[in-house]
Motif scaffolding. Structure first.
Motif, PDB file in Angstrom:
ATOM      1  N   ASP A 120       0.851  -1.192   0.000  1.00  0.00           N
ATOM      2  CA  ASP A 120       0.000   0.000   0.000  1.00  0.00           C
ATOM      3  C   ASP A 120       0.888   1.243   0.000  1.00  0.00           C
ATOM      4  O   ASP A 120       1.616   1.503   0.958  1.00  0.00           O
ATOM      5  CB  ASP A 120      -0.904  -0.003   1.234  1.00  0.00           C
ATOM      6  N   SER A 121       0.820   2.021  -1.062  1.00  0.00           N
ATOM      7  CA  SER A 121       1.680   3.200  -1.198  1.00  0.00           C
ATOM      8  C   SER A 121       1.319   4.316  -0.222  1.00  0.00           C
ATOM      9  O   SER A 121       2.088   5.262  -0.050  1.00  0.00           O
ATOM     10  CB  SER A 121       1.607   3.736  -2.632  1.00  0.00           C
ATOM     11  N   SER A 122       0.158   4.224   0.414  1.00  0.00           N
ATOM     12  CA  SER A 122      -0.264   5.275   1.342  1.00  0.00           C
ATOM     13  C   SER A 122       0.092   4.950   2.790  1.00  0.00           C
ATOM     14  O   SER A 122      -0.400   5.602   3.706  1.00  0.00           O
ATOM     15  CB  SER A 122      -1.773   5.508   1.227  1.00  0.00           C
ATOM     16  N   ALA A 123       0.964   3.956   3.014  1.00  0.00           N
ATOM     17  CA  ALA A 123       1.296   3.522   4.375  1.00  0.00           C
ATOM     18  C   ALA A 123       1.830   4.672   5.227  1.00  0.00           C
ATOM     19  O   ALA A 123       1.382   4.895   6.356  1.00  0.00           O
ATOM     20  CB  ALA A 123       2.310   2.380   4.328  1.00  0.00           C
ATOM     21  N   GLY A 124       2.803   5.414   4.701  1.00  0.00           N
ATOM     22  CA  GLY A 124       3.364   6.531   5.448  1.00  0.00           C
ATOM     23  C   GLY A 124       2.357   7.635   5.670  1.00  0.00           C
ATOM     24  O   GLY A 124       2.325   8.266   6.736  1.00  0.00           O
ATOM     25  N   GLU A 125       1.518   7.873   4.684  1.00  0.00           N
ATOM     26  CA  GLU A 125       0.481   8.902   4.778  1.00  0.00           C
ATOM     27  C   GLU A 125      -0.525   8.561   5.877  1.00  0.00           C
ATOM     28  O   GLU A 125      -0.906   9.415   6.679  1.00  0.00           O
ATOM     29  CB  GLU A 125      -0.221   9.007   3.428  1.00  0.00           C
ATOM     30  N   VAL A 126      -0.942   7.304   5.929  1.00  0.00           N
ATOM     31  CA  VAL A 126      -1.914   6.864   6.935  1.00  0.00           C
ATOM     32  C   VAL A 126      -1.308   6.947   8.335  1.00  0.00           C
ATOM     33  O   VAL A 126      -1.949   7.412   9.283  1.00  0.00           O
ATOM     34  CB  VAL A 126      -2.391   5.431   6.631  1.00  0.00           C
TER      35      VAL A 126
END
Length: 252
Positions: A120-126
């Protein structure tokens, strides 16, 4: 168990989310869900942390996080274990940390690691979003306004509700009263039932919607998953009221 036929999610927003908003909005006595830098050193701190407001806010934050993590899935946010990335990551966390003493940072780290392993490319964002909601005080308000030459562009900005910060500052760090929240904004319009925009700065970097025709509208927190209040400017409020009357069969 007492009412097996009831649906807890139907009453979650008025019973839990609204309670958290009522307690934290315009309240300088509010505290963050976790205090990693100061720690807990007295019974007074314990009593102030483990109260109904903290549990309501914590539950509302997790529900909002779950909805945002499921935004690309066809499953609804309340789909159940194994049907959305939030529930899968929680199951992984409970398994890997069983019988261990843990804190908020452990949960956030495990959540990010699980999403990264899942590609999931949004891991850091989440993870960054959750840190804001765990370690910052109060809750934000999202203001919606019209802009552009014809007044047909819609922008959003966030307003901080504590007197400790006179204005939002993009350069402020986590825990600073002036720091912007990472607000997962869900919204609907005439033609789009569900769209998302993660508001990470004081003002959105681009307009989130272009109004199409006199009967178009925009409704923020359309799924009632978000822990934030909303304020509309007069043109958008009038459009929303007109849409409500039309959809409710009340005409103009």
């Amino acid at each position: 168990a007492a009412l097996p036929g009831s649906d807890v999610w139907e009453s979650f927003f008025p019973d839990v989310t609204a309670s958290a908003l009522l307690h934290d909005a315009h309240s300088d006595s509010t505290i963050p869900l976790s205090s990693p830098t100061t720690g807990v050193h007295s019974t007074e701190q314990i009593e102030s942390m483990f109260n109904a407001a903290a549990y309501d806010k914590g539950g509302a934050v997790l529900r909002m996080l779950r909805a945002y993590m499921s935004r690309r899935s066809s499953d609804e946010a309340e789909g159940g274990p194994g049907k959305d990335p939030f529930m899968a990551s929680v199951a992984s966390y409970l398994h890997s940390r069983q019988y261990m003493a843990v804190d908020s940072a452990d949960f956030i780290g495990e959540l990010q690691a699980y999403l990264e392993a899942a590609g999931d490319s949004s891991a850091g964002e989440v993870a960054g979003m959750l840190r804001k909601w765990v370690y910052q005080k109060s809750v934000p308000r999202v203001e919606v306004y019209t802009a552009g030459a014809g007044g047909d562009e819609v922008g959003i900005r966030q307003v901080l509700l504590t007197s400790a910060a006179s204005r939002c500052s993009n350069s402020a760090g986590v825990g600073d009263p002036a720091a912007p929240w990472h607000v997962p904004v869900q919204f609907a319009s005439k033609l789009a039932h569900r769209r998302w925009y993660l508001l990470k700065t004081c003002h959105a970097s681009a307009y989130i919607h272009s109004l199409e025709g006199a009967d178009d509208f925009i409704k923020l927190n359309s799924g009632q998953m978000g822990l934030y209040s909303v304020s509309y400017d007069t043109p958008l409020w009038d459009r929303l009221g007109g849409a409500a009357r039309r959809l409710g069969g009340g005409g103009e």
